[in-house]
Scaffold this motif. Structure first.
Motif, mmCIF file in Angstrom:
data_model
loop_
_atom_site.group_PDB
_atom_site.id
_atom_site.type_symbol
_atom_site.label_atom_id
_atom_site.label_comp_id
_atom_site.label_asym_id
_atom_site.label_seq_id
_atom_site.Cartn_x
_atom_site.Cartn_y
_atom_site.Cartn_z
ATOM 1 N N GLU A 53 18.114 58.035 37.788
ATOM 2 C CA GLU A 53 18.637 58.566 39.051
ATOM 3 C C GLU A 53 17.881 57.992 40.251
ATOM 4 O O GLU A 53 18.480 57.558 41.235
ATOM 5 N N VAL A 54 16.558 57.960 40.153
ATOM 6 C CA VAL A 54 15.733 57.425 41.245
ATOM 7 C C VAL A 54 15.968 55.925 41.408
ATOM 8 O O VAL A 54 16.066 55.419 42.528
ATOM 9 N N TYR A 58 17.066 53.663 44.571
ATOM 10 C CA TYR A 58 16.223 52.543 44.996
ATOM 11 C C TYR A 58 17.054 51.267 45.104
ATOM 12 O O TYR A 58 16.968 50.535 46.091
ATOM 13 N N LYS A 59 17.877 51.021 44.096
ATOM 14 C CA LYS A 59 18.724 49.828 44.089
ATOM 15 C C LYS A 59 19.687 49.845 45.268
ATOM 16 O O LYS A 59 19.910 48.828 45.922
ATOM 17 N N LYS A 60 20.229 51.018 45.563
ATOM 18 C CA LYS A 60 21.153 51.149 46.685
ATOM 19 C C LYS A 60 20.436 50.839 48.011
ATOM 20 O O LYS A 60 20.989 50.165 48.882
ATOM 21 N N THR A 61 19.197 51.296 48.138
ATOM 22 C CA THR A 61 18.410 51.028 49.335
ATOM 23 C C THR A 61 18.159 49.526 49.495
ATOM 24 O O THR A 61 18.313 48.966 50.590
ATOM 25 N N VAL A 62 17.783 48.866 48.407
ATOM 26 C CA VAL A 62 17.532 47.421 48.465
ATOM 27 C C VAL A 62 18.829 46.670 48.768
ATOM 28 O O VAL A 62 18.829 45.699 49.535
ATOM 29 N N GLN A 63 19.944 47.128 48.218
ATOM 30 C CA GLN A 63 21.240 46.505 48.497
ATOM 31 C C GLN A 63 21.565 46.611 49.982
ATOM 32 O O GLN A 63 22.071 45.671 50.590
ATOM 33 N N PRO A 94 20.212 51.657 35.757
ATOM 34 C CA PRO A 94 21.359 51.677 34.840
ATOM 35 C C PRO A 94 22.581 51.044 35.492
ATOM 36 O O PRO A 94 22.707 51.020 36.720
ATOM 37 N N LYS A 95 23.468 50.530 34.670
ATOM 38 C CA LYS A 95 24.699 49.920 35.179
ATOM 39 C C LYS A 95 25.619 51.041 35.658
ATOM 40 O O LYS A 95 25.835 52.022 34.964
ATOM 41 N N SER A 138 26.497 57.603 34.851
ATOM 42 C CA SER A 138 26.326 56.585 35.910
ATOM 43 C C SER A 138 27.648 56.052 36.435
ATOM 44 O O SER A 138 27.838 54.847 36.560
ATOM 45 N N CYS A 139 28.545 56.951 36.759
ATOM 46 C CA CYS A 139 29.815 56.548 37.364
ATOM 47 C C CYS A 139 29.653 56.471 38.875
ATOM 48 O O CYS A 139 28.901 57.241 39.458
ATOM 49 N N ASP A 140 30.386 55.560 39.494
ATOM 50 C CA ASP A 140 30.454 55.500 40.941
ATOM 51 C C ASP A 140 31.267 56.719 41.383
ATOM 52 O O ASP A 140 32.440 56.849 41.053
ATOM 53 N N MET A 141 30.630 57.620 42.136
ATOM 54 C CA MET A 141 31.267 58.890 42.454
ATOM 55 C C MET A 141 32.455 58.723 43.409
ATOM 56 O O MET A 141 33.383 59.529 43.380
ATOM 57 N N LYS A 142 32.445 57.702 44.229
ATOM 58 C CA LYS A 142 33.583 57.452 45.121
ATOM 59 C C LYS A 142 34.818 57.113 44.289
ATOM 60 O O LYS A 142 35.896 57.673 44.506
ATOM 61 N N VAL A 143 34.638 56.243 43.306
ATOM 62 C CA VAL A 143 35.740 55.875 42.406
ATOM 63 C C VAL A 143 36.162 57.089 41.582
ATOM 64 O O VAL A 143 37.354 57.345 41.396
ATOM 65 N N ALA A 144 35.181 57.858 41.116
ATOM 66 C CA ALA A 144 35.477 59.044 40.291
ATOM 67 C C ALA A 144 36.324 60.054 41.077
ATOM 68 O O ALA A 144 37.262 60.623 40.528
ATOM 69 N N ASN A 145 35.981 60.280 42.345
ATOM 70 C CA ASN A 145 36.769 61.211 43.166
ATOM 71 C C ASN A 145 38.198 60.728 43.349
ATOM 72 O O ASN A 145 39.135 61.524 43.268
ATOM 73 N N GLU A 146 38.365 59.436 43.580
ATOM 74 C CA GLU A 146 39.714 58.874 43.740
ATOM 75 C C GLU A 146 40.530 59.059 42.458
ATOM 76 O O GLU A 146 41.705 59.450 42.498
ATOM 77 N N ILE A 147 39.907 58.784 41.324
ATOM 78 C CA ILE A 147 40.602 58.910 40.028
ATOM 79 C C ILE A 147 40.922 60.374 39.742
ATOM 80 O O ILE A 147 42.036 60.696 39.295
#
Length: 153
Positions: A53-54, A58-63, A94-95, A138-147
């Protein structure tokens, strides 16, 4: 050896091999995990799920650092460093499942296994039950909400 200890061991290996950027990035990741574990009222146990989770944050921040860095010559070194940090963070994070078909399959399988009726009148219960499952996987929550909005009838 859990994921946290593995990152620390890799940090020591990078130190011994003289790979400064890798060592600094791994040290930053360890510090971020430690900070997240101690923030709040009491210390949280550092499990692999917590580390994942952390590391996603972190990856999102670096992106975001990569995305906001200007593309001119003046910042070329910074951009290259950020891209290397992103590559290292990607190794350990995680992917994230962001393929709509995969997310939809996960949602439908979970609903079948747990006898959930995917109806609008049941939407609150569905969201309460399925969201932790999707985050755990580890699902992308934006995509999950749309689905979810698409499959709930």
């Amino acid at each position: 050896m859990n994921k946290y200890e593995s990152i620390k061991a890799d940090m020591v290996t990078a130190l011994k091999s003289g790979d400064k950027l890798r060592r600094l990035t791994l040290a930053d990741m360890v510090a971020t995990i430690d900070k997240a574990a101690t923030s709040g009222k009491k210390r949280v146990e550092i499990t692999d799920a917590f580390v994942d989770e952390v590391l996603l944050k972190y990856k999102k921040t670096v992106q975001e650092m990569v995305d906001t860095c200007p593309d001119n010559e003046k910042y070329a070194d910074n951009k290259a460093e950020y891209l290397m940090k992103l590559a290292i963070a990607t190794e350990y994070a995680p992917k994230v499942i962001d393929d709509p078909c995969e997310v939809e399959k996960l949602i439908l399988d979970f609903a079948c296994e747990n006898n959930l009726m995917l109806t609008k009148s049941n939407k609150g219960v569905i969201m309460k039950v399925i969201m932790p499952f999707l985050k755990q996987n580890s699902c992308d929550m934006k995509v999950a909400n749309e689905i979810l909005n698409k499959v709930i009838v």
